[in-house]
Write a protein that holds these residues in place. Sequence first.
Motif, mmCIF file in Angstrom:
data_model
loop_
_atom_site.group_PDB
_atom_site.id
_atom_site.type_symbol
_atom_site.label_atom_id
_atom_site.label_comp_id
_atom_site.label_asym_id
_atom_site.label_seq_id
_atom_site.Cartn_x
_atom_site.Cartn_y
_atom_site.Cartn_z
ATOM 1 N N SER A 183 -14.024 11.335 0.131
ATOM 2 C CA SER A 183 -14.445 10.985 1.484
ATOM 3 C C SER A 183 -15.958 11.062 1.545
ATOM 4 C CB SER A 183 -13.827 11.939 2.505
ATOM 5 O OG SER A 183 -14.300 11.666 3.805
ATOM 6 N N SER A 216 -3.463 3.572 11.977
ATOM 7 C CA SER A 216 -3.983 3.599 10.612
ATOM 8 C C SER A 216 -4.060 2.187 10.072
ATOM 9 C CB SER A 216 -3.106 4.458 9.702
ATOM 10 O OG SER A 216 -1.823 3.884 9.556
ATOM 11 N N ASP A 237 -5.076 0.108 6.019
ATOM 12 C CA ASP A 237 -5.443 0.299 4.619
ATOM 13 C C ASP A 237 -5.700 -1.053 3.995
ATOM 14 O OD1 ASP A 237 -2.851 -0.508 2.912
ATOM 15 O OD2 ASP A 237 -2.191 0.521 4.744
ATOM 16 N N ARG A 260 -7.946 2.538 -0.278
ATOM 17 C CA ARG A 260 -8.594 3.057 0.916
ATOM 18 C C ARG A 260 -7.665 3.001 2.132
ATOM 19 N NH1 ARG A 260 -14.174 3.558 0.502
ATOM 20 N NH2 ARG A 260 -15.060 2.719 -1.442
ATOM 21 N N LYS A 317 -7.721 4.141 6.531
ATOM 22 C CA LYS A 317 -8.439 4.646 7.690
ATOM 23 C C LYS A 317 -7.426 5.225 8.665
ATOM 24 C CE LYS A 317 -12.197 1.255 7.362
ATOM 25 N NZ LYS A 317 -12.930 0.145 8.051
ATOM 26 N N MET A 357 -12.306 8.249 13.553
ATOM 27 C CA MET A 357 -11.802 7.588 12.353
ATOM 28 C C MET A 357 -12.171 8.402 11.120
ATOM 29 S SD MET A 357 -12.682 3.841 10.752
ATOM 30 C CE MET A 357 -14.296 4.432 10.205
ATOM 31 N N LYS A 358 -11.189 8.597 10.247
ATOM 32 C CA LYS A 358 -11.406 9.284 8.981
ATOM 33 C C LYS A 358 -11.001 8.330 7.852
ATOM 34 C CE LYS A 358 -12.545 13.007 11.191
ATOM 35 N NZ LYS A 358 -13.959 13.484 11.226
ATOM 36 N N GLU A 359 -11.959 8.026 6.998
ATOM 37 C CA GLU A 359 -11.708 7.108 5.878
ATOM 38 C C GLU A 359 -11.581 7.902 4.586
ATOM 39 O OE1 GLU A 359 -13.573 3.087 3.761
ATOM 40 O OE2 GLU A 359 -14.471 3.926 5.585
ATOM 41 N N GLU A 409 -10.022 7.810 0.301
ATOM 42 C CA GLU A 409 -9.694 6.966 -0.852
ATOM 43 C C GLU A 409 -8.827 7.777 -1.826
ATOM 44 O OE1 GLU A 409 -11.894 4.178 -4.239
ATOM 45 O OE2 GLU A 409 -13.064 5.243 -2.704
#
Length: 540
Positions: A439, A476, A478, A483, A485, A498-500, A502
């Motif tokens: 992140s 959400s 993707d 990835r 979100k 928002m939290k992104e 991977e």
Amino acid sequence: MSVTGSRRPASLPVPTPSRSGVALLCSGESGDSFDVCLRLSRDALTIQKLDVVCTDGSEPKANSRSPETTGGRRFRPQHQGRSGAQRARRHFKDLQGPSRRSDGETVRRGRRAEGVFNLRLRTHKWSVRPSTVNGINVEHCTHQEVVHLLRTAGDEVTITVRYLSEVPSFLKLPLGSPGLDQNRVSSPLFNSGFHLNGNNTAPPPSPSANEPKYEKRWLDAVCLPLQMARVSRQRAGSDKLRSNCFELFSPDASSCSVLQFCSAAESSDWLQAIAANIGELTQESIKMLNKSSSSDDQIVHMGWVCEAPENSAPCRSSAFRFLALRGPYFYIFRRPPVGATDWGKPETTYNLYEVLFKVHKLWLAEDCWLQARLFLGLHGSPEQPGGDPLCFSILVGHGQSHTFRVELASDLATWDKSFQRAVFLEVQRVGSKSYMCSSQGSVVSFTLDFGSGFSCSDVTSKAVLWRYKFSQLKGSSDDGKTRVKLLFKNADSNQIEMKELEFANLTAVLHCIHSFIAAKVASLEPGFLCGQSLATHISS
């Protein structure tokens, strides 16, 4: 007798589902079919064949016809001016014409390289191999060589044949016997007016007191145990489904029987009756195995399915697989596991909380009550209208999947309910699951906790960077690769954050999130597991 105050017993006897009927048993090797009597019990399906037995008198003579012995046929000159050799040649010439089996398939008779001929006596057919012609061994001769030998045989020809397939019961009578008891059952041999030794059409003499008497009886030929057995309407080597017949396989697939019925409805009734007995025996096996297993290794459901080939492998044919939902894993076997060693050697295993169960799109019924009856197990249709199979898919990590087909709509509902229950129990057992991800360029640990929800912490310091409840997840998206979100609603500011993240295996993480959220909803609503699954798929 007064019943006031009587208590209900702890367990009531369950009636054994049994039935009997007549069907056609189709032979896969020769293509022949003959009538059989089916007797279904709770534990097995018994197939009976019609045979001739001696019921009274002295011992039967040794000179009898059977598939393992040979019988002679003699052609003598007739008043029509045609010699026995001419009649024999004409008889075998007739065998070269096309014939039609009971299933509608046209075959050629008398053209097989090994010299096998299909003879027809009125409505009775059996396959024989010429053994000798006038004492000359012709078992290894071709068709042309046998015909040439018949043409040059003279006025009288004696042909000895060996029966290869199912022989009619009346041909098993000893030579010279008075035949079947006319008071008990009629004889097709004497009713046809045709005799193997000459053309005498006079009725047979009355048997004396010391001569043996014969009658037809249904005798047990095959007994297929239903424990871990499987049924299939699929044609061998094809993905097409049969309409009025199905195949029953023994647990080890060492023996199978193709049963054909007069109508699709009758075939469906027998299929459901056999499948119901197999299901009850499977449930008993599950209970016995669970008694000797720990609470973390319980079996929720198991049974046979047919795995369809993926789009990437169109040359592959469908194959049967044995699936099991046990403990933390979803098992795929080639054959049912018998002991602890077999459970340790599956073809494939997957973590239950990382697998997504998906029912293929069902038909849109005109009557909505039909769908409700299907979910409740009251509808007995074995397939969808139009012949489309009943299928479900297992979606696993890295975009992989397995597609399975079942025979009955009730099987599809059972697998859906069982999978939801197995995932719910496994999520409650593990409690939490963590995945390594990145992140904003930093390596972090993403955690799903059944009690607290989502959290993200630093790998080095173990400090919690953020935490949200399951109810705060609002959406959400993707990229389908690595990835994703996640959109959360802040409880204090009511703003969307928002939290992104991977991940290396994004599909497994998304399936795990789905499993934890579904288990959380199920824990809050006790009737969720009973009211969801297939009903949700149908309504959507």
